[in-house]
Motif scaffolding. Sequence first.
Motif, PDB file in Angstrom:
ATOM      1  N   SER A   1     -77.323  58.452  19.918  1.00  0.00           N
ATOM      2  CA  SER A   1     -76.357  58.748  21.160  1.00  0.00           C
ATOM      3  C   SER A   1     -76.972  60.212  21.642  1.00  0.00           C
ATOM      4  O   SER A   1     -76.847  59.980  23.055  1.00  0.00           O
ATOM      5  N   GLU A   2     -77.459  60.927  21.019  1.00  0.00           N
ATOM      6  CA  GLU A   2     -77.983  62.136  21.910  1.00  0.00           C
ATOM      7  C   GLU A   2     -79.322  61.738  22.741  1.00  0.00           C
ATOM      8  O   GLU A   2     -79.290  62.432  23.531  1.00  0.00           O
ATOM      9  N   ILE A   3     -79.873  60.760  22.340  1.00  0.00           N
ATOM     10  CA  ILE A   3     -81.149  60.600  23.140  1.00  0.00           C
ATOM     11  C   ILE A   3     -80.810  59.731  24.490  1.00  0.00           C
ATOM     12  O   ILE A   3     -81.124  59.776  25.225  1.00  0.00           O
ATOM     13  N   ILE A   4     -79.654  58.743  24.252  1.00  0.00           N
ATOM     14  CA  ILE A   4     -79.177  58.038  25.243  1.00  0.00           C
ATOM     15  C   ILE A   4     -78.597  58.801  26.478  1.00  0.00           C
ATOM     16  O   ILE A   4     -78.406  58.688  27.597  1.00  0.00           O
ATOM     17  N   VAL A   5     -77.861  59.933  25.852  1.00  0.00           N
ATOM     18  CA  VAL A   5     -77.141  60.924  26.891  1.00  0.00           C
ATOM     19  C   VAL A   5     -78.442  61.747  27.582  1.00  0.00           C
ATOM     20  O   VAL A   5     -78.138  61.626  28.867  1.00  0.00           O
ATOM     21  N   LYS A   6     -79.430  61.881  27.074  1.00  0.00           N
ATOM     22  CA  LYS A   6     -80.446  62.643  27.886  1.00  0.00           C
ATOM     23  C   LYS A   6     -80.948  61.635  28.851  1.00  0.00           C
ATOM     24  O   LYS A   6     -81.507  61.854  29.904  1.00  0.00           O
ATOM     25  N   LEU A   7     -81.062  60.520  28.272  1.00  0.00           N
ATOM     26  CA  LEU A   7     -81.657  59.281  29.223  1.00  0.00           C
ATOM     27  C   LEU A   7     -80.519  59.256  30.541  1.00  0.00           C
ATOM     28  O   LEU A   7     -81.280  59.038  31.559  1.00  0.00           O
TER      29      LEU A   7
ATOM     30  N   LEU B   1     -92.303  60.011  30.978  1.00  0.00           N
ATOM     31  CA  LEU B   1     -90.931  60.945  30.667  1.00  0.00           C
ATOM     32  C   LEU B   1     -90.064  60.213  29.856  1.00  0.00           C
ATOM     33  O   LEU B   1     -89.186  60.807  28.856  1.00  0.00           O
ATOM     34  N   VAL B   2     -89.742  58.963  30.090  1.00  0.00           N
ATOM     35  CA  VAL B   2     -88.715  58.145  29.390  1.00  0.00           C
ATOM     36  C   VAL B   2     -89.155  58.203  27.933  1.00  0.00           C
ATOM     37  O   VAL B   2     -88.388  58.356  27.001  1.00  0.00           O
ATOM     38  N   LEU B   3     -90.362  57.794  27.728  1.00  0.00           N
ATOM     39  CA  LEU B   3     -91.022  57.802  26.342  1.00  0.00           C
ATOM     40  C   LEU B   3     -90.846  59.144  25.469  1.00  0.00           C
ATOM     41  O   LEU B   3     -90.691  59.071  24.312  1.00  0.00           O
ATOM     42  N   ALA B   4     -91.126  60.197  26.404  1.00  0.00           N
ATOM     43  CA  ALA B   4     -91.131  61.484  25.772  1.00  0.00           C
ATOM     44  C   ALA B   4     -89.562  61.988  25.325  1.00  0.00           C
ATOM     45  O   ALA B   4     -89.400  62.404  24.229  1.00  0.00           O
ATOM     46  N   ILE B   5     -88.612  61.417  26.129  1.00  0.00           N
ATOM     47  CA  ILE B   5     -87.163  61.592  25.841  1.00  0.00           C
ATOM     48  C   ILE B   5     -86.885  60.692  24.425  1.00  0.00           C
ATOM     49  O   ILE B   5     -86.361  61.346  23.682  1.00  0.00           O
ATOM     50  N   ALA B   6     -87.370  59.547  24.402  1.00  0.00           N
ATOM     51  CA  ALA B   6     -87.024  58.558  23.106  1.00  0.00           C
ATOM     52  C   ALA B   6     -87.725  59.102  21.987  1.00  0.00           C
ATOM     53  O   ALA B   6     -87.211  58.639  20.806  1.00  0.00           O
TER      54      ALA B   6
ATOM     55  N   ALA C   1     -87.221  68.175  35.597  1.00  0.00           N
ATOM     56  CA  ALA C   1     -86.475  67.188  34.551  1.00  0.00           C
ATOM     57  C   ALA C   1     -86.847  67.674  33.155  1.00  0.00           C
ATOM     58  O   ALA C   1     -85.771  67.648  32.421  1.00  0.00           O
ATOM     59  N   ALA C   2     -88.133  67.922  32.575  1.00  0.00           N
ATOM     60  CA  ALA C   2     -88.681  68.408  31.454  1.00  0.00           C
ATOM     61  C   ALA C   2     -87.828  69.597  30.973  1.00  0.00           C
ATOM     62  O   ALA C   2     -87.221  69.708  29.901  1.00  0.00           O
ATOM     63  N   ILE C   3     -87.688  70.665  31.936  1.00  0.00           N
ATOM     64  CA  ILE C   3     -86.969  71.866  31.793  1.00  0.00           C
ATOM     65  C   ILE C   3     -85.235  71.559  31.539  1.00  0.00           C
ATOM     66  O   ILE C   3     -84.683  72.061  30.498  1.00  0.00           O
ATOM     67  N   ASP C   4     -84.837  70.844  32.560  1.00  0.00           N
ATOM     68  CA  ASP C   4     -83.455  70.604  32.468  1.00  0.00           C
ATOM     69  C   ASP C   4     -83.171  69.731  31.218  1.00  0.00           C
ATOM     70  O   ASP C   4     -81.878  70.089  30.583  1.00  0.00           O
ATOM     71  N   LEU C   5     -83.699  68.787  30.760  1.00  0.00           N
ATOM     72  CA  LEU C   5     -83.508  68.044  29.677  1.00  0.00           C
ATOM     73  C   LEU C   5     -84.223  68.670  28.300  1.00  0.00           C
ATOM     74  O   LEU C   5     -83.770  68.091  27.103  1.00  0.00           O
ATOM     75  N   GLY C   6     -84.583  69.931  28.402  1.00  0.00           N
ATOM     76  CA  GLY C   6     -85.222  70.463  27.213  1.00  0.00           C
ATOM     77  C   GLY C   6     -86.169  69.671  26.297  1.00  0.00           C
ATOM     78  O   GLY C   6     -86.019  69.901  25.113  1.00  0.00           O
ATOM     79  N   LEU C   7     -87.007  69.381  27.104  1.00  0.00           N
ATOM     80  CA  LEU C   7     -88.026  68.358  26.437  1.00  0.00           C
ATOM     81  C   LEU C   7     -89.380  69.394  26.292  1.00  0.00           C
ATOM     82  O   LEU C   7     -90.383  69.524  26.738  1.00  0.00           O
ATOM     83  N   SER C   8     -89.413  69.941  24.824  1.00  0.00           N
ATOM     84  CA  SER C   8     -90.327  70.672  24.394  1.00  0.00           C
ATOM     85  C   SER C   8     -91.698  70.295  24.233  1.00  0.00           C
ATOM     86  O   SER C   8     -92.791  70.760  23.961  1.00  0.00           O
TER      87      SER C   8
END
Length: 196
Positions: A16-22, A79-84, A106-113
């Motif tokens: 659910s955490e990943i879905i919220v990010k997506l 980016l979508v694959l990176a979130i998932a 988007a990467a910063i906003d979503l915290g995608l390190s």
Amino acid sequence: MNLSQHLDKEGILLSSEIIVKLERFASLLNEWNQIHNLTGAKSVDAIYVNIVDSLYPLTFIKKPKTLLDVGTGAGFPGLVLAIAQPDTKVVLSEPLKKRVSFLKYAAIDLGLSNVTVEAKRVESVEHDAFDMISSRAVTNTKLLLDLTSKVSDTHTEYLFYKGSRVFDEIEDVQHQLRYDIVQKNQRNYLYIKTEE
């Protein structure tokens, strides 16, 4: 239909955490798109369709440790694959400035390190060979393989999101490859695997 329902329908299982990010990514993209025209997907629901299209290969690919997405555009599929896949180091190669700005934001906003955005064409990217190279709607298969030759090796797998021309394209290169074409809706996913 909400994003969870779209994903369930295709058998894509995510936390659910990943879905919220997506979902957050979809609303960010929708917001930016109204000003900057980054994608043809003009509503959140249309963006959800693109997200599902980007993620469907997770049902059949081997999960890479490193991924290069060629010509990421507004974030599909890279980016979508990176979130998932937060454990996968993802490099997004995109030459267009307004898209680069969005991807970085988007990467910063979503915290995608796990994401690096390279504001350049793929042939200028310098990196060790990637486990996987993906691309959607960027040039033909043979040219993609040529353009990425400096960042791939015999262990690199490829995931190309293609339309109906994939069958003609693969004829040019099939003698040297082991591949599957997975068909879903209007999409042909060309999954080129490493020699075992």
